[in-house]
Design an enzyme around this catalytic site. Structure first.
Site, PDB file in Angstrom:
ATOM      1  N   HIS A  74       0.822  -1.222   0.000  1.00 24.47           N
ATOM      2  CA  HIS A  74       0.000   0.000   0.000  1.00 24.47           C
ATOM      3  C   HIS A  74       0.853   1.268   0.000  1.00 24.47           C
ATOM      4  O   HIS A  74       0.360   2.341  -0.336  1.00 24.47           O
ATOM      5  CB  HIS A  74      -0.994  -0.006   1.168  1.00 24.47           C
ATOM      6  N   ASP A 104       0.379  -7.509   1.486  1.00 19.40           N
ATOM      7  CA  ASP A 104       0.767  -6.106   1.676  1.00 19.40           C
ATOM      8  C   ASP A 104       2.284  -5.951   1.681  1.00 19.40           C
ATOM      9  O   ASP A 104       2.841  -5.181   2.459  1.00 19.40           O
ATOM     10  CB  ASP A 104       0.173  -5.525   2.965  1.00 19.40           C
ATOM     11  N   SER A 181       4.502   2.574   7.950  1.00 20.35           N
ATOM     12  CA  SER A 181       4.210   1.432   7.088  1.00 20.35           C
ATOM     13  C   SER A 181       5.402   1.084   6.218  1.00 20.35           C
ATOM     14  O   SER A 181       5.993   1.953   5.563  1.00 20.35           O
ATOM     15  CB  SER A 181       3.008   1.741   6.190  1.00 20.35           C
TER      16      SER A 181
END
Length: 330
Positions: A74, A104, A181
């Protein structure tokens, strides 16, 4: 006679002498500082779009000195080329070698200066609840930030931004913010045991990372094929411990995979599997966790019947499931 021990050895309100408490604090501080020094230089900034774009700014981890960088899918946000900023300065364009929204994870290749630090991927199966972990990333654009906490749960399933359920996720109480992230979750040993992927807005002490063992499998697929082609049973898999007596009786491992959710109309539901079933083997191979199941369900099992051994209400039984190819949601 009066006790002439130094006052520093007197117990405080906690009941522990002051000197041992200082030793414990020093050991904790040394562990966190050691991780920051050894792994921090290998954590980079990854940007796939202009500042402020959702999913366009995050972190990554250099895992090989020849330029391989691991990050979140992402963060890449579907781009084929992204910008990578090194902890020690400098900015370069990177190619996206592989992008797997189902876990992911994404893999980049970038030209790195000679001597750039690289992190080592550890064995996430060795983690236990309560283990110290350190997150390194670029939260809210503040580069090379570290936060520390403990592993609070293992073997979770988490729905990714793509809509897929990611299996074998590590839950921690490490403080994460947007921009973390794709950054490293590091054990006290200095090895990367997870890639930070998500937090739950409004919750306190809930953060999640994709396990390093899942990352190893995905990286291998990226390098070999450029993508991850896998079979899927249509379940959300959760790693759970098996009682030792039960494991010995059925000759299984110390852990099994619990079905936490069934995909409506999926392969498992059609084969009669149920939520709560404990999967212990696939085609006779012991399943010791969700990462084992992910590895076993390779491309060679797509469209093929597989024999699943499972525990249901204390009974060992087998079911035949025809695995499907896992596709991205529309």
């Amino acid at each position: 006679m009066f006790d002439e021990r130094p006052a520093t050895d007197a117990p405080d309100e906690s009941g522990l002498p002051e000197a041992p408490q200082e030793a414990l604090l020093d050991a904790y501080s040394r562990a966190v500082a050691g991780v920051a020094d050894s792994v921090g230089p290998a954590v980079v900034r990854v940007q796939s779009g202009p500042p402020g774009r959702r999913g366009g700014l995050g972190s990554g981890v250099v895992i090989a000195g020849d330029g391989l960088v691991l990050t979140n899918s992402h963060v890449v946000a579907g781009a084929r080329r992204v910008r990578v900023g090194l902890a020690e300065g400098g900015d370069s364009e990177a190619e996206v070698l592989g992008d797997d929204p189902a876990t992911d994870l994404a893999l980049l290749r970038v030209a790195l200066p000679r001597g750039t630090s690289a992190a080592s991927l550890g064995d996430s199966k060795r983690l236990q609840r309560g283990h110290l972990v350190v997150a390194i990333g670029n939260p809210l654009g503040f580069e090379s930030t570290i936060t520390a906490g403990i592993v609070s749960a293992l073997g979770r399933s988490l729905r990714s931004q793509s809509g897929h359920l990611i299996d074998d996720v590590i839950q921690t109480d490490v403080a994460l913010n947007p921009g973390n992230s794709g950054g490293a979750l590091v054990a006290a040993s200095g090895q990367v045991v997870g890639i930070n992927t998500a937090m739950i807005a409004g919750a306190q002490g809930l953060a999640f990372a994709v396990s390093s063992n899942t990352a190893r499998f995905v990286i291998g697929e990226f390098i070999a094929h450029g993508r991850v082609r896998r079979a899927h049973l249509g379940i959300a898999a959760q790693t759970v411990p098996l009682p030792r007596r039960v494991a010995r009786l059925i000759q299984a491992g110390a852990h099994a995979v619990r079905i936490g959710e069934l995909q409506p109309g999926g392969a498992a539901e059609r084969a009669g599997l149920r939520q709560g079933d404990l999967l212990v083997a696939l085609d006779g191979v012991t399943i010791a966790g969700a990462d084992d199941l992910l590895r076993l369900l390779g491309a060679d099992r797509i469209g093929r019947p597989v024999e699943v051994s499972l525990l249901r209400e204390g009974r060992l039984m087998t079911r035949t499931v025809t695995a499907q190819e896992r596709t991205q949601p529309a």
